[in-house]
Structure formats: structure tokens, C-alpha cells
Design a protein around this motif. Structure first.
Motif, PDB file in Angstrom:
ATOM      1  N   THR A 245       0.829  -1.205   0.000  1.00 39.66           N
ATOM      2  CA  THR A 245       0.000   0.000   0.000  1.00 39.66           C
ATOM      3  C   THR A 245       0.866   1.259   0.000  1.00 39.66           C
ATOM      4  O   THR A 245       1.830   1.369   0.752  1.00 39.66           O
ATOM      5  N   ARG A 246       0.510   2.195  -0.854  1.00 44.07           N
ATOM      6  CA  ARG A 246       1.187   3.489  -0.893  1.00 44.07           C
ATOM      7  C   ARG A 246       0.126   4.584  -0.786  1.00 44.07           C
ATOM      8  O   ARG A 246      -0.747   4.711  -1.626  1.00 44.07           O
ATOM      9  N   PHE A 247       0.190   5.377   0.284  1.00 45.97           N
ATOM     10  CA  PHE A 247      -0.798   6.422   0.533  1.00 45.97           C
ATOM     11  C   PHE A 247      -0.477   7.674  -0.292  1.00 45.97           C
ATOM     12  O   PHE A 247       0.681   7.942  -0.620  1.00 45.97           O
ATOM     13  N   LYS A 248      -1.521   8.435  -0.605  1.00 47.30           N
ATOM     14  CA  LYS A 248      -1.347   9.653  -1.404  1.00 47.30           C
ATOM     15  C   LYS A 248      -0.449  10.670  -0.708  1.00 47.30           C
ATOM     16  O   LYS A 248       0.179  11.499  -1.363  1.00 47.30           O
TER      17      LYS A 248
ATOM     18  N   GLY B 254       2.215  10.106   0.542  1.00 49.43           N
ATOM     19  CA  GLY B 254       3.611   9.730   0.352  1.00 49.43           C
ATOM     20  C   GLY B 254       4.149   8.889   1.489  1.00 49.43           C
ATOM     21  O   GLY B 254       5.228   8.299   1.386  1.00 49.43           O
ATOM     22  N   LYS B 255       3.400   8.833   2.591  1.00 50.04           N
ATOM     23  CA  LYS B 255       3.813   8.034   3.740  1.00 50.04           C
ATOM     24  C   LYS B 255       3.463   6.567   3.500  1.00 50.04           C
ATOM     25  O   LYS B 255       2.461   6.247   2.886  1.00 50.04           O
ATOM     26  N   LYS B 256       4.288   5.684   4.017  1.00 49.41           N
ATOM     27  CA  LYS B 256       4.052   4.258   3.835  1.00 49.41           C
ATOM     28  C   LYS B 256       3.633   3.556   5.130  1.00 49.41           C
ATOM     29  O   LYS B 256       2.795   2.660   5.114  1.00 49.41           O
ATOM     30  N   PHE B 257       4.205   3.980   6.245  1.00 46.42           N
ATOM     31  CA  PHE B 257       3.942   3.283   7.506  1.00 46.42           C
ATOM     32  C   PHE B 257       3.213   4.130   8.544  1.00 46.42           C
ATOM     33  O   PHE B 257       2.447   3.600   9.348  1.00 46.42           O
ATOM     34  N   LEU B 258       3.432   5.431   8.550  1.00 45.99           N
ATOM     35  CA  LEU B 258       2.834   6.282   9.580  1.00 45.99           C
ATOM     36  C   LEU B 258       1.297   6.288   9.574  1.00 45.99           C
ATOM     37  O   LEU B 258       0.691   6.346  10.647  1.00 45.99           O
ATOM     38  N   PRO B 259       0.632   6.220   8.414  1.00 45.43           N
ATOM     39  CA  PRO B 259      -0.841   6.157   8.459  1.00 45.43           C
ATOM     40  C   PRO B 259      -1.366   4.926   9.198  1.00 45.43           C
ATOM     41  O   PRO B 259      -2.358   5.019   9.931  1.00 45.43           O
ATOM     42  N   TRP B 260      -0.714   3.787   9.014  1.00 44.31           N
ATOM     43  CA  TRP B 260      -1.111   2.581   9.754  1.00 44.31           C
ATOM     44  C   TRP B 260      -0.879   2.781  11.239  1.00 44.31           C
ATOM     45  O   TRP B 260      -1.718   2.404  12.072  1.00 44.31           O
ATOM     46  N   ILE B 261       0.264   3.350  11.591  1.00 48.20           N
ATOM     47  CA  ILE B 261       0.608   3.581  12.990  1.00 48.20           C
ATOM     48  C   ILE B 261      -0.367   4.556  13.637  1.00 48.20           C
ATOM     49  O   ILE B 261      -0.779   4.384  14.786  1.00 48.20           O
ATOM     50  N   ARG B 262      -0.758   5.581  12.886  1.00 41.35           N
ATOM     51  CA  ARG B 262      -1.731   6.557  13.403  1.00 41.35           C
ATOM     52  C   ARG B 262      -3.060   5.871  13.725  1.00 41.35           C
ATOM     53  O   ARG B 262      -3.655   6.111  14.780  1.00 41.35           O
ATOM     54  N   PHE B 263      -3.518   5.015  12.829  1.00 43.33           N
ATOM     55  CA  PHE B 263      -4.772   4.285  13.056  1.00 43.33           C
ATOM     56  C   PHE B 263      -4.678   3.426  14.312  1.00 43.33           C
ATOM     57  O   PHE B 263      -5.570   3.440  15.169  1.00 43.33           O
TER      58      PHE B 263
ATOM     59  N   ALA C 127       7.928  11.439  14.250  1.00 47.04           N
ATOM     60  CA  ALA C 127       8.705  10.583  13.336  1.00 47.04           C
ATOM     61  C   ALA C 127       8.521  11.043  11.895  1.00 47.04           C
ATOM     62  O   ALA C 127       7.438  11.476  11.500  1.00 47.04           O
ATOM     63  N   LYS C 128       9.573  10.959  11.115  1.00 43.34           N
ATOM     64  CA  LYS C 128       9.537  11.389   9.717  1.00 43.34           C
ATOM     65  C   LYS C 128      10.005  10.243   8.813  1.00 43.34           C
ATOM     66  O   LYS C 128      11.010   9.597   9.090  1.00 43.34           O
ATOM     67  N   GLU C 129       9.252  10.041   7.738  1.00 45.23           N
ATOM     68  CA  GLU C 129       9.659   9.063   6.724  1.00 45.23           C
ATOM     69  C   GLU C 129      10.507   9.799   5.690  1.00 45.23           C
ATOM     70  O   GLU C 129       9.989  10.455   4.797  1.00 45.23           O
ATOM     71  N   ARG C 130      11.809   9.692   5.813  1.00 49.63           N
ATOM     72  CA  ARG C 130      12.731  10.439   4.955  1.00 49.63           C
ATOM     73  C   ARG C 130      13.161   9.642   3.723  1.00 49.63           C
ATOM     74  O   ARG C 130      13.543  10.215   2.713  1.00 49.63           O
ATOM     75  N   ILE C 131      13.137   8.337   3.827  1.00 43.95           N
ATOM     76  CA  ILE C 131      13.622   7.478   2.757  1.00 43.95           C
ATOM     77  C   ILE C 131      12.429   6.882   2.027  1.00 43.95           C
ATOM     78  O   ILE C 131      11.529   6.312   2.651  1.00 43.95           O
ATOM     79  N   THR C 132      12.388   6.999   0.731  1.00 45.65           N
ATOM     80  CA  THR C 132      11.263   6.510  -0.066  1.00 45.65           C
ATOM     81  C   THR C 132      11.705   5.348  -0.940  1.00 45.65           C
ATOM     82  O   THR C 132      12.709   5.437  -1.652  1.00 45.65           O
ATOM     83  N   TYR C 133      10.933   4.276  -0.858  1.00 44.74           N
ATOM     84  CA  TYR C 133      11.168   3.124  -1.718  1.00 44.74           C
ATOM     85  C   TYR C 133       9.909   2.902  -2.539  1.00 44.74           C
ATOM     86  O   TYR C 133       8.892   2.404  -2.047  1.00 44.74           O
ATOM     87  N   LYS C 134       9.937   3.320  -3.792  1.00 43.60           N
ATOM     88  CA  LYS C 134       8.773   3.186  -4.659  1.00 43.60           C
ATOM     89  C   LYS C 134       8.917   1.981  -5.574  1.00 43.60           C
ATOM     90  O   LYS C 134       9.981   1.743  -6.147  1.00 43.60           O
ATOM     91  N   ARG C 135       7.806   1.259  -5.716  1.00 41.28           N
ATOM     92  CA  ARG C 135       7.815   0.107  -6.601  1.00 41.28           C
ATOM     93  C   ARG C 135       6.555   0.134  -7.457  1.00 41.28           C
ATOM     94  O   ARG C 135       5.519   0.667  -7.062  1.00 41.28           O
ATOM     95  N   ASP C 136       6.635  -0.454  -8.625  1.00 40.25           N
ATOM     96  CA  ASP C 136       5.496  -0.458  -9.542  1.00 40.25           C
ATOM     97  C   ASP C 136       4.332  -1.271  -8.992  1.00 40.25           C
ATOM     98  O   ASP C 136       3.196  -1.073  -9.384  1.00 40.25           O
ATOM     99  N   THR C 137       4.635  -2.189  -8.074  1.00 45.14           N
ATOM    100  CA  THR C 137       3.580  -3.053  -7.535  1.00 45.14           C
ATOM    101  C   THR C 137       2.817  -2.411  -6.382  1.00 45.14           C
ATOM    102  O   THR C 137       1.850  -2.981  -5.890  1.00 45.14           O
ATOM    103  N   ASP C 138       3.242  -1.227  -5.932  1.00 45.85           N
ATOM    104  CA  ASP C 138       2.531  -0.548  -4.843  1.00 45.85           C
ATOM    105  C   ASP C 138       1.125  -0.189  -5.265  1.00 45.85           C
ATOM    106  O   ASP C 138       0.878   0.204  -6.404  1.00 45.85           O
ATOM    107  N   ILE C 139       0.191  -0.296  -4.309  1.00 45.67           N
ATOM    108  CA  ILE C 139      -1.209   0.029  -4.569  1.00 45.67           C
ATOM    109  C   ILE C 139      -1.508   1.394  -3.942  1.00 45.67           C
ATOM    110  O   ILE C 139      -1.479   1.535  -2.716  1.00 45.67           O
ATOM    111  N   PRO C 140      -1.777   2.429  -4.750  1.00 42.65           N
ATOM    112  CA  PRO C 140      -2.049   3.762  -4.187  1.00 42.65           C
ATOM    113  C   PRO C 140      -3.402   3.820  -3.496  1.00 42.65           C
ATOM    114  O   PRO C 140      -4.368   3.216  -3.929  1.00 42.65           O
TER     115      PRO C 140
END
Length: 211
Positions: free
Chosen positions: A72-75, A77-86, A197-210
């Protein structure tokens, strides 16, 4: 040697989430069986079957949630913090619900126990993988990542110490009241990471689901 990107407050917030999460984990797995038998009145056999079924579901649910979280890739740009917030809000709430004695019959009580515990377990899973993975996007400095994980691991034994007075508090305010107190403390420690916490490093892949 690479410069460190995270500050003391950010690292402490990372520790705080682990500490709060582990407070909740420890009280569930140390005292939940007592609550179900002593507080709710379920038989030891019924409790054992409940925990076994939940564990079997957990074995199926964990890899599924791991794949969903990984892809999952959120709009934002965050990858993990939205899950953690929930999870910061959902886990303490579900913890209090688990320790509620609800229902006028044993059947209703048992159904409520199944629903609340399995829901709690799924919510816990949603937070567990992202908080471990968060360190990998907070910094690309390997030593700094190790330091963050050390902060996180330090939260577990402290949480175990904090849970030691659960039964003492329970004697004064009951199971639900004690769960509310522990969930409140856990929430206060878990909350800062979503802001610091800040997500500074981005790892984008074509298989990510926005999303």
C-alpha cells in the motif's frame, strides 16, 4: 560515517510507541484468561478454544496483512505512519472493549469475547509490522537504524514491569477500569510518534497500490 538524521525527541517517540504497544500486549496475554474465567464466567475449556481459534486466524491474517501493508502506498507519500496513526487510537479502544463483560447470557458473552479479541488481534497486527519497518524509512544510516531498534526493544521489558501492578489496580477499579487506565497510559506514549517521526527514505515500486 553518515550523519544521523533523527533527533532525541524522534527516537523517544519511537521508543514510546513500542512501550505503549507492549503495555497493552503484556496485560492481554498475562491477564486475559483470568478475566474470561473470573470476570466473565467462561469455562477454562471455552477460553482455551477461543484462544486457539484466534491463534489459528492469526496465522492466516498476519501474512495477508503483511502483504497489504507492504504494497500500500498512501497519497500523502507516507508508507507506515498512516497505519501507525490508526493503531494509536484503535488499539487502546479495542483493549478496553476486550476487558468489558457484555451480554446477559453465556452465549452472548462468548460471542462478544470472540469478536472483541479477534478484532484486537487484527488491530495489533496492523501496527506491529509498520512500527518495525518505520525505522528503515526514518534514516538510511545503518547504525542509526540499529539505535532506533534498540530504543524500541528497551520498551518491552519496561512494559512488563509496568504491568506488574495490574491485579493490584484491578482490586480497586475492576478489570474494565484497569484496562482503561493502562490503555490511557499506552495511548499517551504511542501518540507522539505520528507527529515526531519522519519518513525520509522513499522506496517506490510499480507493484505498490495507491490509496
Amino acid at each position: 560515517m553518515k550523519a544521523e538524521l533523527t533527533g532525541k525527541k524522534e527516537r523517544f517517540s519511537y521508543f514510546g510507541f513500542f512501550f505503549g504497544q507492549n503495555i497493552i500486549y503484556v496485560i492481554l496475554f498475562q491477564y486475559l484468561a483470568y478475566f474470561y474465567t473470573e470476570g466473565v464466567g467462561l469455562t477454562p475449556v471455552a477460553v482455551s478454544i477461543l484462544l486457539l481459534i484466534a491463534k489459528m486466524w492469526d496465522a492466516v491474517n498476519d501474512p495477508i496483512m503483511g502483504v497489504i501493508i507492504d504494497k500500500t502506498r498512501f497519497k500523502s507519500g507516507k508508507k507506515f505512519l498512516p497505519w501507525i496513526r490508526f493503531v494509536t487510537y484503535a488499539l487502546p479502544i479495542s483493549t478496553v472493549l476486550v476487558f468489558c463483560n457484555f451480554g446477559s447470557s453465556m452465549t452472548m458473552k462468548l460471542v462478544f469475547a470472540y469478536i472483541t479479541f479477534i478484532m484486537w488481534d487484527m488491530i495489533y497486527t496492523v501496527g506491529d509490522a509498520p512500527i518495525f519497518s518505520l525505522a528503515t524509512v526514518m534514516t538510511d544510516n545503518t547504525n542509526e537504524r540499529d539505535k532506533l531498534m534498540t530504543y524500541g526493544r528497551f520498551g518491552a521489558p519496561l512494559a512488563a514491569l509496568a504491568s506488574a501492578v495490574f491485579l493490584t489496580v484491578k482490586g480497586s477499579v475492576g478489570y474494565a477500569g484497569t484496562a482503561l487506565i493502562y490503555a490511557g497510559v499506552a495511548f499517551l506514549f504511542m501518540m507522539p510518534v505520528q507527529f515526531l517521526a519522519k519518513e525520509r527514505i522513499t522506496y517506490k515500486r510499480d507493484t505498490d497500490i495507491p490509496i
